[in-house]
Design an enzyme around this catalytic site. Structure first.
Site, PDB file in Angstrom:
ATOM      1  N   LYS A  47      -0.121 -36.377  16.198  1.00  0.00           N
ATOM      2  CA  LYS A  47       0.237 -36.085  17.729  1.00  0.00           C
ATOM      3  C   LYS A  47       0.755 -37.226  18.208  1.00  0.00           C
ATOM      4  O   LYS A  47       0.730 -38.423  18.312  1.00  0.00           O
ATOM      5  CB  LYS A  47      -1.307 -36.042  18.645  1.00  0.00           C
ATOM      6  CG  LYS A  47      -1.081 -36.174  20.017  1.00  0.00           C
ATOM      7  CD  LYS A  47      -2.417 -36.246  20.839  1.00  0.00           C
ATOM      8  CE  LYS A  47      -2.138 -36.638  22.034  1.00  0.00           C
ATOM      9  NZ  LYS A  47      -3.218 -36.973  22.972  1.00  0.00           N
ATOM     10  N   GLY A  71      -7.207 -39.037  31.273  1.00  0.00           N
ATOM     11  CA  GLY A  71      -8.203 -39.913  31.621  1.00  0.00           C
ATOM     12  C   GLY A  71      -8.771 -39.682  33.018  1.00  0.00           C
ATOM     13  O   GLY A  71      -9.799 -40.125  33.445  1.00  0.00           O
TER      14      GLY A  71
END
Lengths: 64, 256
Positions: free
Chosen positions: B95, B156
Protein backbone atom coordinates in the site's frame (compact mmCIF):
# COMPACT_ATOMS: atom_id res chain seq x y z
CA UNK A 1 29.00 2.96 14.16
CA UNK A 2 25.43 4.23 13.74
CA UNK A 3 22.59 1.81 14.52
CA UNK A 4 19.05 3.04 13.96
CA UNK A 5 20.20 6.60 14.35
CA UNK A 6 22.16 6.04 17.54
CA UNK A 7 25.92 6.01 18.03
CA UNK A 8 27.46 2.76 19.16
CA UNK A 9 31.04 1.63 19.59
CA UNK A 10 31.86 -1.65 17.89
CA UNK A 11 34.73 -2.95 19.98
CA UNK A 12 35.68 -5.92 17.83
CA UNK A 13 34.61 -6.65 14.27
CA UNK A 14 31.80 -9.19 14.10
CA UNK A 15 29.42 -10.56 11.52
CA UNK A 16 26.09 -8.91 10.95
CA UNK A 17 24.38 -12.10 12.12
CA UNK A 18 26.35 -12.15 15.38
CA UNK A 19 25.61 -8.47 15.94
CA UNK A 20 21.87 -8.97 15.45
CA UNK A 21 21.81 -12.03 17.71
CA UNK A 22 23.79 -10.25 20.40
CA UNK A 23 21.22 -7.48 20.39
CA UNK A 24 18.30 -9.85 20.67
CA UNK A 25 16.90 -9.58 17.16
CA UNK A 26 15.19 -12.54 15.53
CA UNK A 27 16.66 -13.15 12.08
CA UNK A 28 13.32 -13.83 10.42
CA UNK A 29 11.69 -10.73 11.89
CA UNK A 30 14.11 -8.04 10.76
CA UNK A 31 15.35 -6.50 7.53
CA UNK A 32 18.69 -4.73 7.43
CA UNK A 33 20.14 -1.84 5.49
CA UNK A 34 23.91 -1.53 5.73
CA UNK A 35 25.30 1.78 4.51
CA UNK A 36 22.03 2.40 2.65
CA UNK A 37 22.07 -0.94 0.87
CA UNK A 38 19.59 -3.70 1.69
CA UNK A 39 21.33 -6.90 2.80
CA UNK A 40 19.64 -10.20 1.85
CA UNK A 41 19.25 -12.55 4.81
CA UNK A 42 21.52 -15.11 3.17
CA UNK A 43 24.42 -12.66 3.51
CA UNK A 44 23.94 -11.86 7.21
CA UNK A 45 26.51 -14.43 8.31
CA UNK A 46 29.17 -13.50 5.75
CA UNK A 47 29.16 -9.73 6.21
CA UNK A 48 31.64 -8.40 8.77
CA UNK A 49 30.77 -5.09 10.38
CA UNK A 50 33.20 -2.29 11.10
CA UNK A 51 32.90 0.71 13.39
CA UNK A 52 32.40 3.00 10.39
CA UNK A 53 29.18 1.29 9.33
CA UNK A 54 25.71 2.75 9.36
CA UNK A 55 22.97 0.20 9.99
CA UNK A 56 19.19 0.35 9.91
CA UNK A 57 17.38 -2.60 11.45
CA UNK A 58 13.65 -2.61 10.76
CA UNK A 59 10.66 -4.80 11.48
CA UNK A 60 6.90 -4.79 11.09
CA UNK A 61 4.64 -3.03 13.57
CA UNK A 62 0.91 -2.44 13.60
CA UNK A 63 -0.17 0.19 11.11
CA UNK A 64 -2.93 1.23 8.76
CA UNK B 1 -21.69 -17.86 -8.69
CA UNK B 2 -19.33 -17.22 -5.81
CA UNK B 3 -18.46 -13.56 -5.43
CA UNK B 4 -14.72 -13.27 -5.08
CA UNK B 5 -12.49 -10.27 -4.57
CA UNK B 6 -9.37 -10.48 -6.72
CA UNK B 7 -6.40 -8.36 -5.79
CA UNK B 8 -2.97 -8.71 -7.32
CA UNK B 9 -3.91 -12.09 -8.80
CA UNK B 10 -5.06 -13.51 -5.46
CA UNK B 11 -8.64 -14.40 -4.61
CA UNK B 12 -10.29 -13.36 -1.37
CA UNK B 13 -13.69 -14.13 0.12
CA UNK B 14 -13.59 -11.18 2.52
CA UNK B 15 -13.75 -7.59 1.34
CA UNK B 16 -12.74 -6.21 4.70
CA UNK B 17 -9.14 -5.04 4.92
CA UNK B 18 -8.06 -4.50 8.49
CA UNK B 19 -5.47 -1.95 9.51
CA UNK B 20 -3.46 -3.21 12.49
CA UNK B 21 -2.41 0.11 14.06
CA UNK B 22 -3.42 1.38 17.52
CA UNK B 23 -4.18 -2.13 18.83
CA UNK B 24 -2.55 -4.14 21.54
CA UNK B 25 -1.26 -7.29 19.89
CA UNK B 26 -3.84 -9.68 21.32
CA UNK B 27 -6.62 -7.40 20.14
CA UNK B 28 -5.23 -7.42 16.60
CA UNK B 29 -5.77 -11.15 16.61
CA UNK B 30 -9.29 -10.81 18.01
CA UNK B 31 -10.20 -8.17 15.41
CA UNK B 32 -8.89 -10.26 12.50
CA UNK B 33 -10.78 -13.31 13.67
CA UNK B 34 -14.05 -11.53 14.48
CA UNK B 35 -13.93 -9.46 11.28
CA UNK B 36 -12.95 -12.36 9.06
CA UNK B 37 -10.35 -10.11 7.42
CA UNK B 38 -8.02 -11.91 5.02
CA UNK B 39 -5.83 -8.90 4.29
CA UNK B 40 -4.09 -7.03 7.11
CA UNK B 41 -1.98 -3.91 6.75
CA UNK B 42 1.28 -3.35 8.59
CA UNK B 43 3.88 -0.62 8.89
CA UNK B 44 7.67 -0.84 8.83
CA UNK B 45 9.66 0.86 11.57
CA UNK B 46 13.06 0.71 13.23
CA UNK B 47 13.24 -2.47 15.26
CA UNK B 48 12.87 -2.04 18.96
CA UNK B 49 15.84 -3.46 20.84
CA UNK B 50 13.75 -4.08 23.90
CA UNK B 51 10.97 -6.62 23.78
CA UNK B 52 10.88 -9.05 20.95
CA UNK B 53 7.19 -9.61 20.52
CA UNK B 54 6.33 -9.37 16.86
CA UNK B 55 2.96 -8.44 15.46
CA UNK B 56 3.49 -11.27 12.97
CA UNK B 57 2.93 -13.74 15.82
CA UNK B 58 -0.61 -12.39 16.21
CA UNK B 59 -1.67 -12.49 12.58
CA UNK B 60 -3.11 -15.82 11.41
CA UNK B 61 -0.90 -17.57 8.86
CA UNK B 62 -3.63 -17.60 6.22
CA UNK B 63 -3.87 -13.78 6.23
CA UNK B 64 -2.27 -11.82 3.41
CA UNK B 65 0.04 -9.10 4.65
CA UNK B 66 -0.22 -5.68 3.10
CA UNK B 67 2.67 -3.49 4.28
CA UNK B 68 2.29 0.24 3.83
CA UNK B 69 4.94 2.84 3.08
CA UNK B 70 3.90 5.12 5.91
CA UNK B 71 6.65 7.48 6.91
CA UNK B 72 7.52 8.10 3.24
CA UNK B 73 7.51 11.77 2.28
CA UNK B 74 8.32 11.16 -1.36
CA UNK B 75 8.38 8.39 -3.96
CA UNK B 76 12.01 7.44 -3.35
CA UNK B 77 11.40 6.92 0.36
CA UNK B 78 8.33 4.85 -0.50
CA UNK B 79 10.49 2.60 -2.69
CA UNK B 80 13.06 2.21 0.08
CA UNK B 81 10.40 1.21 2.62
CA UNK B 82 8.72 -1.14 0.15
CA UNK B 83 11.99 -2.92 -0.61
CA UNK B 84 12.76 -3.38 3.08
CA UNK B 85 9.25 -4.74 3.62
CA UNK B 86 9.78 -7.22 0.81
CA UNK B 87 12.94 -8.44 2.55
CA UNK B 88 10.73 -9.45 5.45
CA UNK B 89 9.15 -12.01 3.16
CA UNK B 90 5.58 -10.77 2.96
CA UNK B 91 5.23 -10.80 -0.82
CA UNK B 92 4.84 -8.06 -3.39
CA UNK B 93 1.61 -6.37 -2.33
CA UNK B 94 2.23 -2.87 -1.04
CA UNK B 95 0.00 0.00 0.00
CA UNK B 96 1.66 3.18 -1.16
CA UNK B 97 1.30 5.99 1.34
CA UNK B 98 3.19 9.21 0.66
CA UNK B 99 2.38 12.01 3.07
CA UNK B 100 4.08 15.35 3.62
CA UNK B 101 1.25 17.11 5.42
CA UNK B 102 1.55 16.50 9.14
CA UNK B 103 -1.71 18.06 10.28
CA UNK B 104 -4.38 16.46 8.10
CA UNK B 105 -2.17 13.60 6.88
CA UNK B 106 -3.51 14.03 3.38
CA UNK B 107 -1.65 12.05 0.73
CA UNK B 108 0.57 13.74 -1.86
CA UNK B 109 -1.08 12.54 -5.08
CA UNK B 110 1.75 13.75 -7.30
CA UNK B 111 4.46 11.85 -5.46
CA UNK B 112 2.08 8.91 -5.12
CA UNK B 113 1.75 8.70 -8.90
CA UNK B 114 5.55 8.68 -9.18
CA UNK B 115 5.80 6.08 -6.42
CA UNK B 116 3.25 3.88 -8.20
CA UNK B 117 5.44 3.95 -11.30
CA UNK B 118 8.69 3.29 -9.40
CA UNK B 119 7.29 0.44 -7.32
CA UNK B 120 5.47 -1.23 -10.21
CA UNK B 121 8.71 -1.19 -12.23
CA UNK B 122 10.42 -2.79 -9.23
CA UNK B 123 7.96 -5.69 -9.29
CA UNK B 124 5.52 -4.60 -6.61
CA UNK B 125 1.75 -4.91 -6.79
CA UNK B 126 1.04 -1.30 -5.93
CA UNK B 127 -2.10 -0.09 -4.18
CA UNK B 128 -1.85 3.69 -3.92
CA UNK B 129 -3.64 5.49 -1.09
CA UNK B 130 -4.82 8.77 -2.57
CA UNK B 131 -6.97 11.85 -2.36
CA UNK B 132 -9.95 11.04 -4.59
CA UNK B 133 -9.09 12.97 -7.72
CA UNK B 134 -10.10 11.37 -11.02
CA UNK B 135 -7.10 12.56 -13.02
CA UNK B 136 -4.68 11.36 -10.35
CA UNK B 137 -6.46 7.98 -10.30
CA UNK B 138 -6.11 7.73 -14.09
CA UNK B 139 -2.40 8.44 -13.85
CA UNK B 140 -1.98 5.89 -11.08
CA UNK B 141 -3.70 3.32 -13.28
CA UNK B 142 -1.40 4.22 -16.19
CA UNK B 143 1.55 3.89 -13.82
CA UNK B 144 0.53 0.31 -13.08
CA UNK B 145 -1.62 0.47 -9.92
CA UNK B 146 -3.42 -2.79 -9.12
CA UNK B 147 -6.16 -0.96 -7.20
CA UNK B 148 -6.92 2.59 -6.12
CA UNK B 149 -7.39 3.44 -2.45
CA UNK B 150 -9.16 6.80 -2.12
CA UNK B 151 -9.72 8.30 1.33
CA UNK B 152 -13.20 8.81 2.75
CA UNK B 153 -11.99 11.34 5.33
CA UNK B 154 -8.65 12.23 6.94
CA UNK B 155 -6.86 9.28 8.57
CA UNK B 156 -8.03 8.34 12.02
CA UNK B 157 -10.98 10.75 12.15
CA UNK B 158 -13.89 8.26 11.93
CA UNK B 159 -15.75 10.95 9.94
CA UNK B 160 -16.98 8.64 7.22
CA UNK B 161 -17.51 9.13 3.50
CA UNK B 162 -16.93 12.87 3.25
CA UNK B 163 -15.64 12.36 -0.29
CA UNK B 164 -18.45 10.03 -1.43
CA UNK B 165 -19.32 11.84 -4.69
CA UNK B 166 -15.69 11.88 -5.81
CA UNK B 167 -15.13 8.26 -4.89
CA UNK B 168 -18.23 7.41 -6.95
CA UNK B 169 -16.70 9.17 -9.96
CA UNK B 170 -13.55 7.08 -9.58
CA UNK B 171 -15.62 3.88 -9.27
CA UNK B 172 -17.51 4.80 -12.46
CA UNK B 173 -14.45 5.81 -14.47
CA UNK B 174 -11.55 3.62 -13.36
CA UNK B 175 -11.59 -0.04 -14.25
CA UNK B 176 -9.68 -1.24 -11.20
CA UNK B 177 -10.74 -2.37 -7.73
CA UNK B 178 -11.54 0.75 -5.69
CA UNK B 179 -10.92 0.32 -1.96
CA UNK B 180 -12.01 3.06 0.41
CA UNK B 181 -9.23 3.67 2.87
CA UNK B 182 -9.12 6.11 5.77
CA UNK B 183 -11.85 7.91 7.60
CA UNK B 184 -14.45 5.14 7.68
CA UNK B 185 -15.72 5.26 11.25
CA UNK B 186 -18.97 3.27 11.35
CA UNK B 187 -20.24 0.06 9.83
CA UNK B 188 -23.03 2.03 8.12
CA UNK B 189 -20.38 4.05 6.26
CA UNK B 190 -18.55 0.90 5.19
CA UNK B 191 -21.87 -0.50 4.00
CA UNK B 192 -22.58 2.63 1.98
CA UNK B 193 -19.16 2.48 0.34
CA UNK B 194 -19.82 -1.11 -0.70
CA UNK B 195 -23.32 -0.28 -1.98
CA UNK B 196 -21.74 2.41 -4.16
CA UNK B 197 -19.58 -0.23 -5.81
CA UNK B 198 -16.33 -0.16 -3.90
CA UNK B 199 -14.52 -3.49 -4.13
CA UNK B 200 -13.42 -3.49 -0.51
CA UNK B 201 -13.21 -1.28 2.56
CA UNK B 202 -10.24 -0.76 4.78
CA UNK B 203 -10.76 0.21 8.42
CA UNK B 204 -8.48 0.53 11.40
CA UNK B 205 -9.25 3.36 13.83
CA UNK B 206 -12.99 2.61 13.71
CA UNK B 207 -12.28 -0.80 15.21
CA UNK B 208 -9.32 0.13 17.39
CA UNK B 209 -11.19 2.95 19.14
CA UNK B 210 -14.46 1.05 19.59
CA UNK B 211 -15.72 0.07 23.03
CA UNK B 212 -15.69 -3.63 22.19
CA UNK B 213 -13.13 -4.32 19.48
CA UNK B 214 -14.16 -7.84 18.49
CA UNK B 215 -17.83 -6.88 18.38
CA UNK B 216 -17.12 -3.86 16.19
CA UNK B 217 -15.00 -6.00 13.87
CA UNK B 218 -17.97 -8.34 13.51
CA UNK B 219 -20.24 -5.37 12.81
CA UNK B 220 -17.90 -4.21 10.03
CA UNK B 221 -17.78 -7.68 8.54
CA UNK B 222 -21.58 -7.84 8.38
CA UNK B 223 -21.91 -4.29 7.06
CA UNK B 224 -19.40 -4.90 4.28
CA UNK B 225 -21.14 -8.12 3.30
CA UNK B 226 -24.54 -6.38 3.35
CA UNK B 227 -23.27 -3.51 1.20
CA UNK B 228 -21.73 -5.88 -1.30
CA UNK B 229 -24.91 -7.93 -1.54
CA UNK B 230 -26.93 -4.75 -2.09
CA UNK B 231 -24.54 -3.61 -4.81
CA UNK B 232 -24.81 -6.95 -6.58
CA UNK B 233 -28.58 -6.90 -6.21
CA UNK B 234 -28.79 -3.44 -7.79
CA UNK B 235 -30.29 -0.81 -5.48
CA UNK B 236 -33.82 0.33 -6.35
CA UNK B 237 -34.52 3.74 -7.87
CA UNK B 238 -35.07 6.96 -5.93
CA UNK B 239 -38.21 9.05 -6.51
CA UNK B 240 -38.00 12.80 -6.04
CA UNK B 241 -40.91 15.18 -5.37
CA UNK B 242 -43.58 12.50 -5.20
CA UNK B 243 -44.47 9.18 -3.63
CA UNK B 244 -45.53 5.80 -4.90
CA UNK B 245 -47.72 3.54 -2.79
CA UNK B 246 -46.30 0.17 -1.95
CA UNK B 247 -49.71 -1.27 -1.11
CA UNK B 248 -52.37 -1.75 -3.84
CA UNK B 249 -54.53 1.30 -4.56
CA UNK B 250 -57.59 -0.87 -5.12
CA UNK B 251 -59.85 -2.88 -2.83
CA UNK B 252 -60.07 -0.33 0.00
CA UNK B 253 -62.75 -0.92 2.64
CA UNK B 254 -65.81 1.27 2.28
CA UNK B 255 -65.10 1.83 -1.41
CA UNK B 256 -68.38 2.47 -3.31
Amino acid sequence: MRVNGESLKLEVPCTLKAFLEKNGHMMDRVAVELNEKIIPKAEFSSIVLSDADKIEIVSFVGGG
Amino acid sequence: MVDKFVLGGKEFKSRFILGSGKFTLDLVKAAIEAGGAEIVTLALRRANLKGNESILDYIPKHATLLPNTSGARNADEALRIARLSRELGCGDLIKIEVIRDSRYLLPDNIETIRATELLTKDGFIALPYMYPDLEAARRMKEAGAAAIMPLGAPIGTNKGLLTRDFIKIIIDEIDLPIIVDAGIGRPSQACEAMEMGCSAVMANTAIATAGNIAQMATAFKLAIEAGRAAYLAGPGRVLEGMAEASSPLTGFLDAE
